[in-house]
Design an enzyme around this catalytic site. Sequence first.
Site, PDB file in Angstrom:
ATOM      1  N   SER A  68       0.839  -1.191   0.000  1.00  0.00           N
ATOM      2  CA  SER A  68       0.000   0.000   0.000  1.00  0.00           C
ATOM      3  C   SER A  68       0.882   1.252   0.000  1.00  0.00           C
ATOM      4  CB  SER A  68      -0.955  -0.064   1.191  1.00  0.00           C
ATOM      5  OG  SER A  68      -1.998   0.884   1.063  1.00  0.00           O
ATOM      6  N   ASP A  91      -8.715  -4.598  -5.932  1.00  0.00           N
ATOM      7  CA  ASP A  91      -8.254  -3.822  -4.777  1.00  0.00           C
ATOM      8  C   ASP A  91      -9.069  -2.538  -4.629  1.00  0.00           C
ATOM      9  OD1 ASP A  91      -6.698  -2.235  -2.933  1.00  0.00           O
ATOM     10  OD2 ASP A  91      -5.006  -3.550  -3.363  1.00  0.00           O
ATOM     11  N   HIS A 146      -7.396  -5.942  -0.486  1.00  0.00           N
ATOM     12  CA  HIS A 146      -6.279  -5.008  -0.547  1.00  0.00           C
ATOM     13  C   HIS A 146      -4.971  -5.786  -0.461  1.00  0.00           C
ATOM     14  CE1 HIS A 146      -4.229  -1.266  -0.301  1.00  0.00           C
ATOM     15  NE2 HIS A 146      -3.930  -1.322   0.971  1.00  0.00           N
TER      16      HIS A 146
END
Length: 525
Positions: A237, A464, A494
């Site tokens: 991320s 995602d 995610h």
Amino acid sequence: MPISAAQRAALLTATTVLLAAGCSDGGDQAADPVTPSGSATGLSALTSQKLAWAPCPPPSAAEGGGPAPSPLPGGATWECSFLQVPLDWAEPEGETIELALIRAKARDSARRIGSLVFNFGGPGGSGVTALPGFATDYESLRSRYDLVSFDPRGVGRSDPVECATDKELDAYYALDFTPDDTAEERTLSDAQKRYARGCERDAGAALPHVGTENAARDMDLMRQVLGDAKLHYFGISYGTELGGVYAHMFPKNVGRAVFDAVVDPDAGVEDGALGQARGFQLALDNFAQDCVDRGDACALPGSSVSEIEAGITDLLAQLDKKPIPGIGDRKLTQTQATNGIAQALYSKEFWPYLEQGLDAADGGDGALLLSLSDAMNGRSQDGSYSNIQAANAAINCVDFKERYTLGQAKERLGQFREASPVFGDFMGWSLASCSQWPVPGLWEHPDVSAPGAAPILVVGNTGDPATPYEGARSMVNALGKGVGVEVTYEGEGHGAYNGGSKCVKKTVDDYLLAGKVPASGTVCK
């Protein structure tokens, strides 16, 4: 179906911008984009420091609290230490701060490659608490690497930015972040100003220095002190953005690196928020389709995706008018319900909680959705907050120079509502998150071009919600020819490595453990 401590920890590893907390062009402090220019003596003292590893204590309140990390498979224990880094990299011989580190040593010391440094995202997430929580997922990598993570500056145990008391945060997160009239806009603006001033009072002179470029410099110092010629890195991320900035600043120091759940480096504040609105809407569409496919086994009313989502928007509209009972004397507001929905979309594993939470809220019980919202905001069951959202605001607002007013955010609501009927308003109003911030921002978007760097695996997940799939291709292109290696995971949630795909896991492990670079364009399911 209560959420366990481990599941709450998992939910906390990724942070969206639905409640990004308030960033003025005013103030006389400036962000710090400088290149170190201090004395050789100061730099030498930092690079030659020795880390004093010791058994890890329980996480601090700012890290989220809880017990000390449990031993690893086979009985190996976690070790913690502190790394001294300059407060201001322009003056490395000046004041220093401490960064909290954690490690688990490689199982096969004879075949050890080096340290593998993790950043799990946020920005604002504590790596010291996240790494033990996910350690079993990375146990194959511990065969040849010391697994290492850290709390970046401003985060957790590393000189944390804290902006309000726990009681004040309860009130702040219950606010209406999608104002319907001038009075509500004024209330939100005043609250964001108080929050930003609280951060400034707490962090003081450190506030301009918590950005991503300085975190990248910290990682290169960490590499040297750990004794590694190259930085072997696993970024997830926001960790992909940090990794990209590191690769741009130190291309020759990049070792074997993986970016998973990729932030689009070409996106500024507005494009990034629009992308997330679309991403969460796609994830909600997939959740609703799953519900439709299960027929009567799904607790939510509606026989189509549009009908199920209409029920969700109706629920949120009702909560905007009248919150419902939540946990104890705390009620579930529209903002908290939306946060809870978004949080559950981070992983398909949490779809059952979302279904149950929506069904319960429709019946007047907001406890589960409020619990999910608490997980996003870093609130423990005892009412204490980690500093994940404060650090998220501080890092984002010192990184990005755009400063949208509430009026400018309001003008853009149409395109956000088109992108997502459920999340559009929240993402649109979030553009003003840094409007009250006392420190100017640095860039429109990060430069991640890294000519000459070693290959970097860039893994994108088609489902995602928080870092839409398109960001992976943008990262590959931005890193430059011969650097970014694109891997696609056709899945939900995610991130990809922990998504259950044997193909993804093998592809990543083959690269990190054996140096086998896959063909760019590899697709896994």
